[in-house]
Scaffold this motif. Structure first.
Motif, PDB file in Angstrom:
ATOM      1  N   LYS A 249       0.856  -1.198   0.000  1.00 21.75           N
ATOM      2  CA  LYS A 249       0.000   0.000   0.000  1.00 21.75           C
ATOM      3  C   LYS A 249       0.889   1.244   0.000  1.00 21.75           C
ATOM      4  N   GLY A 250       1.405   1.600  -1.171  1.00 21.62           N
ATOM      5  CA  GLY A 250       2.388   2.684  -1.266  1.00 21.62           C
ATOM      6  C   GLY A 250       1.886   4.020  -0.748  1.00 21.62           C
ATOM      7  N   GLY A 251       0.673   4.425  -1.176  1.00 24.85           N
ATOM      8  CA  GLY A 251       0.136   5.712  -0.745  1.00 24.85           C
ATOM      9  C   GLY A 251      -0.107   5.768   0.746  1.00 24.85           C
ATOM     10  N   THR A 252      -0.649   4.690   1.295  1.00 24.14           N
ATOM     11  CA  THR A 252      -0.921   4.646   2.731  1.00 24.14           C
ATOM     12  C   THR A 252       0.388   4.629   3.513  1.00 24.14           C
ATOM     13  N   GLN A 253       1.402   3.952   2.982  1.00 21.29           N
ATOM     14  CA  GLN A 253       2.711   3.947   3.639  1.00 21.29           C
ATOM     15  C   GLN A 253       3.297   5.361   3.687  1.00 21.29           C
ATOM     16  N   ASP A 254       3.114   6.129   2.616  1.00 25.45           N
ATOM     17  CA  ASP A 254       3.623   7.504   2.596  1.00 25.45           C
ATOM     18  C   ASP A 254       2.990   8.339   3.698  1.00 25.45           C
ATOM     19  N   VAL A 255       1.661   8.244   3.827  1.00 25.93           N
ATOM     20  CA  VAL A 255       0.976   9.071   4.814  1.00 25.93           C
ATOM     21  C   VAL A 255       1.297   8.596   6.235  1.00 25.93           C
ATOM     22  N   PHE A 256       1.447   7.293   6.421  1.00 27.73           N
ATOM     23  CA  PHE A 256       1.800   6.789   7.743  1.00 27.73           C
ATOM     24  C   PHE A 256       3.217   7.222   8.125  1.00 27.73           C
ATOM     25  N   PHE A 257       4.090   7.304   7.137  1.00 27.40           N
ATOM     26  CA  PHE A 257       5.456   7.767   7.365  1.00 27.40           C
ATOM     27  C   PHE A 257       5.448   9.182   7.958  1.00 27.40           C
ATOM     28  N   HIS A 258       4.634  10.078   7.389  1.00 28.96           N
ATOM     29  CA  HIS A 258       4.571  11.463   7.881  1.00 28.96           C
ATOM     30  C   HIS A 258       3.950  11.513   9.280  1.00 28.96           C
ATOM     31  N   ILE A 259       2.925  10.709   9.512  1.00 26.79           N
ATOM     32  CA  ILE A 259       2.297  10.667  10.837  1.00 26.79           C
ATOM     33  C   ILE A 259       3.288  10.139  11.866  1.00 26.79           C
ATOM     34  N   PHE A 260       3.977   9.058  11.520  1.00 30.12           N
ATOM     35  CA  PHE A 260       4.967   8.451  12.414  1.00 30.12           C
ATOM     36  C   PHE A 260       6.038   9.482  12.785  1.00 30.12           C
ATOM     37  N   ASN A 261       6.583  10.167  11.785  1.00 34.45           N
ATOM     38  CA  ASN A 261       7.639  11.154  12.044  1.00 34.45           C
ATOM     39  C   ASN A 261       7.167  12.248  12.991  1.00 34.45           C
ATOM     40  N   HIS A 262       5.979  12.773  12.737  1.00 33.77           N
ATOM     41  CA  HIS A 262       5.456  13.856  13.570  1.00 33.77           C
ATOM     42  C   HIS A 262       5.295  13.397  15.015  1.00 33.77           C
ATOM     43  N   LEU A 263       4.687  12.242  15.201  1.00 37.99           N
ATOM     44  CA  LEU A 263       4.450  11.745  16.553  1.00 37.99           C
ATOM     45  C   LEU A 263       5.771  11.475  17.275  1.00 37.99           C
ATOM     46  N   HIS A 264       6.692  10.838  16.593  1.00 39.03           N
ATOM     47  CA  HIS A 264       7.965  10.483  17.213  1.00 39.03           C
ATOM     48  C   HIS A 264       8.769  11.732  17.582  1.00 39.03           C
ATOM     49  N   GLN A 265       8.793  12.698  16.684  1.00 35.87           N
ATOM     50  CA  GLN A 265       9.542  13.936  16.951  1.00 35.87           C
ATOM     51  C   GLN A 265       8.952  14.711  18.122  1.00 35.87           C
ATOM     52  N   ASN A 266       7.660  14.565  18.337  1.00 38.67           N
ATOM     53  CA  ASN A 266       6.994  15.259  19.434  1.00 38.67           C
ATOM     54  C   ASN A 266       6.846  14.386  20.681  1.00 38.67           C
ATOM     55  N   LYS A 267       7.636  13.294  20.721  1.00 34.22           N
ATOM     56  CA  LYS A 267       7.686  12.396  21.879  1.00 34.22           C
ATOM     57  C   LYS A 267       6.325  11.810  22.234  1.00 34.22           C
ATOM     58  N   LYS A 268       5.545  11.500  21.194  1.00 34.56           N
ATOM     59  CA  LYS A 268       4.305  10.762  21.383  1.00 34.56           C
ATOM     60  C   LYS A 268       4.608   9.275  21.240  1.00 34.56           C
ATOM     61  N   GLN A 269       3.854   8.435  21.927  1.00 34.16           N
ATOM     62  CA  GLN A 269       4.145   7.003  21.945  1.00 34.16           C
ATOM     63  C   GLN A 269       3.464   6.285  20.788  1.00 34.16           C
ATOM     64  N   ILE A 270       4.214   5.403  20.138  1.00 37.29           N
ATOM     65  CA  ILE A 270       3.692   4.594  19.039  1.00 37.29           C
ATOM     66  C   ILE A 270       3.841   3.124  19.420  1.00 37.29           C
ATOM     67  N   ILE A 271       2.740   2.373  19.315  1.00 38.76           N
ATOM     68  CA  ILE A 271       2.754   0.928  19.572  1.00 38.76           C
ATOM     69  C   ILE A 271       2.264   0.232  18.316  1.00 38.76           C
ATOM     70  N   LEU A 272       3.022  -0.733  17.836  1.00 41.48           N
ATOM     71  CA  LEU A 272       2.664  -1.486  16.637  1.00 41.48           C
ATOM     72  C   LEU A 272       2.609  -2.970  16.964  1.00 41.48           C
ATOM     73  N   THR A 273       1.731  -3.694  16.291  1.00 38.32           N
ATOM     74  CA  THR A 273       1.761  -5.155  16.370  1.00 38.32           C
ATOM     75  C   THR A 273       1.913  -5.713  14.960  1.00 38.32           C
ATOM     76  N   ALA A 274       2.505  -6.884  14.878  1.00 35.31           N
ATOM     77  CA  ALA A 274       2.723  -7.515  13.572  1.00 35.31           C
ATOM     78  C   ALA A 274       2.903  -9.008  13.764  1.00 35.31           C
ATOM     79  N   ASP A 275       2.814  -9.744  12.668  1.00 40.77           N
ATOM     80  CA  ASP A 275       3.013 -11.190  12.761  1.00 40.77           C
ATOM     81  C   ASP A 275       4.459 -11.579  12.466  1.00 40.77           C
ATOM     82  N   LYS A 276       5.318 -10.557  12.263  1.00 42.17           N
ATOM     83  CA  LYS A 276       6.737 -10.830  11.982  1.00 42.17           C
ATOM     84  C   LYS A 276       7.575  -9.609  12.326  1.00 42.17           C
TER      85      LYS A 276
END
Length: 473
Positions: A249-276
């Protein structure tokens, strides 16, 4: 004045996208921007009734819009249009305690004069964290009912540390990974529930990756992409389940990348789950995968026998049910794959005993377990196995059946033969016939190759485990 018009025009556009057309036409379109000075936007309202209604129903929406287009320190000043006599009376009343204010008849007020007493909105910017966003958490998933054992201790302790200091540990992001049914979603939700308990002012959001993709698709169709990004950038603790579904999902990955960067730079917590682990994810941008590795990747493994027993005891205690010890031990020894199956067996056992008026004993447990395993074991044809393997290795079925000796195609062919034998138990000759008219010896060699490499070759072991999950073995 031009600046006020520009800001308010953008705010109205945002508001229009977030309310019904009738609401917009009734309550927002009549509002007029007057001035923008000292970082305060002054808007004119037709009456005090408008002020009260907007304050009570749409204040949070105004906060978001103004912060978005005028910055985090913006203020808002209301200006009410009324008659000159009413103006004088109102100005006087605003200085009195509310309990001492006489009633004012507003029914016959005229709007012939443009003088307005200012009513300053007392909210402090930024106030976005206080917006009442539904966290989408499951309150039943807590640390208290998450059984700890050697297979999940690292992940649980890291999750607990994050919940006590969200955004303030080195575990950001925290990636929890493991096979289906081992408690990833439970643990991720437990973090959110604990954060909400400890820090009520923080905005927590749980979302599945499928839901995130769907929301982004809708936002794109409605030309609201920036509003979608802005919404997610407001979150203090973002929990995204099954992040591996971003694959391809290239487009969705692009937008998630920007959201991730903003949250991380502002010391917001990110929790992810995955099967690998990130290193094993396919068709996800490297820039995203590298960010997934910034924090901690914690694995949930299959529970051992003692842990499975404890899970059963906890489930029985929560449901107020007692089972004989030999029944508990039998179930714990029989179901080794995941926690969901354990709980499913217990529910089935209690239901059969209740509805059929049977005694819960070892015989009934054996009957339920055997039926459960049969019902949950999917039947695969060799053609279906070929289709699944080809999609996993991103090659065509025709390539697997061809005479090609390319490494990736040979690997896919060997795994197809291996799982065809393991799942269908058909003769080697029949399997070979379906996979490019190979002979008995070729299929046997492929099976021996896979058996020999899965224990010594990390890459082969990864392929093997991934395909086991896809075949629900």
């Amino acid at each position: 004045m031009n600046q006020a018009l520009t800001i308010w025009s953008k705010c109205l556009s945002f508001i229009k996208d977030n309310v019904d057309e009738t609401v917009y036409e009734t309550w927002f379109k009549p509002l007029v921007p007057i001035d923008f000075k000292d970082n305060k936007l002054k808007i004119q309202l037709p009456s005090k009734y408008y002020y009260e209604w907007i304050e009570n129903h749409y204040l949070q929406l105004l906060k978001i819009a103004l912060t978005k287009y005028a910055g985090p320190d913006v203020g808002l000043v209301y200006s009410i249009k009324m008659s000159a006599d009413a103006d004088k009376k109102k100005s006087h009343l605003m200085d009195l305690p509310s309990s001492n204010r006489p009633k004012v008849e507003t029914r016959n007020r005229k709007t012939t004069k443009n003088f307005v007493p200012e009513i300053k909105n007392p909210f402090a910017f930024p106030g976005i964290k206080k917006i009442n966003i539904d966290s989408q958490l499951n309150p039943n998933y807590t640390f208290d009912n998450f059984v700890e054992g050697s297979s999940n201790r690292l992940a649980r302790n890291a999750a607990l540390a994050v919940s006590k200091k969200p955004g303030g540990t080195s575990f950001n992001p925290l990636l929890i990974y493991g096979d289906v049914g081992l408690g990833k979603t439970h643990l991720a939700n437990a973090i959110g529930v604990e954060v909400k308990s400890r820090f009520p002012e923080k905005t927590v959001l749980y979302v599945s990756t499928e839901k995130f993709i769907q929301q982004y698709s809708t936002a794109t169709q409605r030309n609201n992409r920036n509003d979608f990004i802005h919404f997610y950038q407001m979150i203090d603790v973002l929990i995204v389940d099954d992040i591996q579904f971003l694959s391809g999902k290239g487009g969705t990955q692009d937008v998630f990348f920007h959201i991730f960067n903003h949250l991380h730079q502002n010391k917001k917590q990110i929790i992810l789950t995955a099967d690998k682990t990130p290193v094993d994810m396919q068709d996800i941008q490297q820039r995203l995968l590298s960010r997934f590795k910034w924090g901690l990747s914690a694995e949930l493994q299959k529970p051992d026998y003692q842990m499975r027993k404890q899970i059963i005891h906890n489930k029985l205690f929560a449901d107020g049910v007692k089972l004989p010890g030999d029944v508990i031990e039998y179930i714990a020894r029989s179901i080794k794959t995941n926690i969901r199956e354990l709980e499913g067996i217990i529910i089935s056992l209690i239901a059969h005993a209740s509805f059929d008026h049977k005694e819960i004993n070892l015989d009934l447990a054996r009957e339920i377990v055997q039926n459960y395993v049969k019902q949950n074991k999917k039947t695969y044809s060799i053609e279906m196995i070929l289709e699944i393997v080809s999609k996993y290795f991103n090659v065509e079925v025709e390539d697997i059946q061809s005479k090609s000796r390319k490494r990736d195609i040979v690997q896919a062919r060997q795994f197809a033969m291996y799982f065809a034998k393991k799942i269908t138990n058909k003769p080697y000759t029949e399997i070979g016939k379906h996979i490019g008219n190979r002979n008995h010896a070729t299929v046997l060699h492929a099976c021996k190759t896979i058996d020999g490499l899965i224990d010594i070759d990390r890459e082969f072991n990864k392929y093997f485990k991934d395909l086991e999950v896809r075949f629900s073995l």
